[in-house]
Design a protein around this motif. Structure first.
Motif, PDB file in Angstrom:
ATOM      1  N   GLU A   1      31.864  58.631  54.407  1.00 49.36           N
ATOM      2  CA  GLU A   1      31.401  58.350  55.773  1.00 49.36           C
ATOM      3  C   GLU A   1      30.986  56.887  55.917  1.00 49.36           C
ATOM      4  OE1 GLU A   1      28.136  59.973  59.019  1.00 49.36           O
ATOM      5  OE2 GLU A   1      27.885  60.484  56.904  1.00 49.36           O
ATOM      6  N   ASP A   2      30.224  56.390  54.955  1.00 50.19           N
ATOM      7  CA  ASP A   2      29.765  54.996  55.010  1.00 50.19           C
ATOM      8  C   ASP A   2      30.949  54.026  54.986  1.00 50.19           C
ATOM      9  OD1 ASP A   2      27.156  55.905  55.077  1.00 50.19           O
ATOM     10  OD2 ASP A   2      26.774  55.501  52.945  1.00 50.19           O
TER      11      ASP A   2
ATOM     12  N   LYS B   1      32.810  54.099  58.362  1.00 45.09           N
ATOM     13  CA  LYS B   1      32.024  53.383  59.381  1.00 45.09           C
ATOM     14  C   LYS B   1      32.077  51.871  59.165  1.00 45.09           C
ATOM     15  CE  LYS B   1      28.780  56.991  60.672  1.00 45.09           C
ATOM     16  NZ  LYS B   1      27.382  57.450  60.653  1.00 45.09           N
TER      17      LYS B   1
ATOM     18  N   VAL C   1      33.472  57.572  64.958  1.00 45.83           N
ATOM     19  CA  VAL C   1      33.383  58.231  63.658  1.00 45.83           C
ATOM     20  C   VAL C   1      32.357  59.351  63.767  1.00 45.83           C
ATOM     21  CG1 VAL C   1      32.848  57.964  61.204  1.00 45.83           C
ATOM     22  CG2 VAL C   1      33.924  56.075  62.470  1.00 45.83           C
TER      23      VAL C   1
END
Length: 77
Positions: A17-18, A21, A33
């Motif tokens: 996820e990081d 993003k 996102v």
């Protein structure tokens, strides 16, 4: 464009996820996102192993975090 990161919240899921993003922000894209941790939603999408990433409802990777180059490719179209 909508990028969905699927995962229950494990370390690798957070890393995926990081990364997504960060690459979206660096590219200047207006892609949205979202993170989905709901098991039913993951099963409906066909996610067997996590992390998994879908772009506009199409599963792109599962069982690993995508590479930055892959994400850039998705953003480029």
């Amino acid at each position: 464009m909508k990028i969905t990161v699927y995962g229950p919240g494990c370390r690798k899921c957070h890393e995926a996820e990081d990364l997504v993003k960060r690459v979206v922000a660096e590219s200047g894209s207006d892609a949205v996102v979202e993170k989905v941790s709901d098991l039913q939603a993951m099963m409906k999408m066909g996610v067997i192993s996590t992390p998994a990433v879908a772009v506009d409802g199409v599963l792109k990777v599962a069982g690993r975090a995508p590479k930055a180059e892959e994400i850039r490719g998705w953003l480029a179209g």
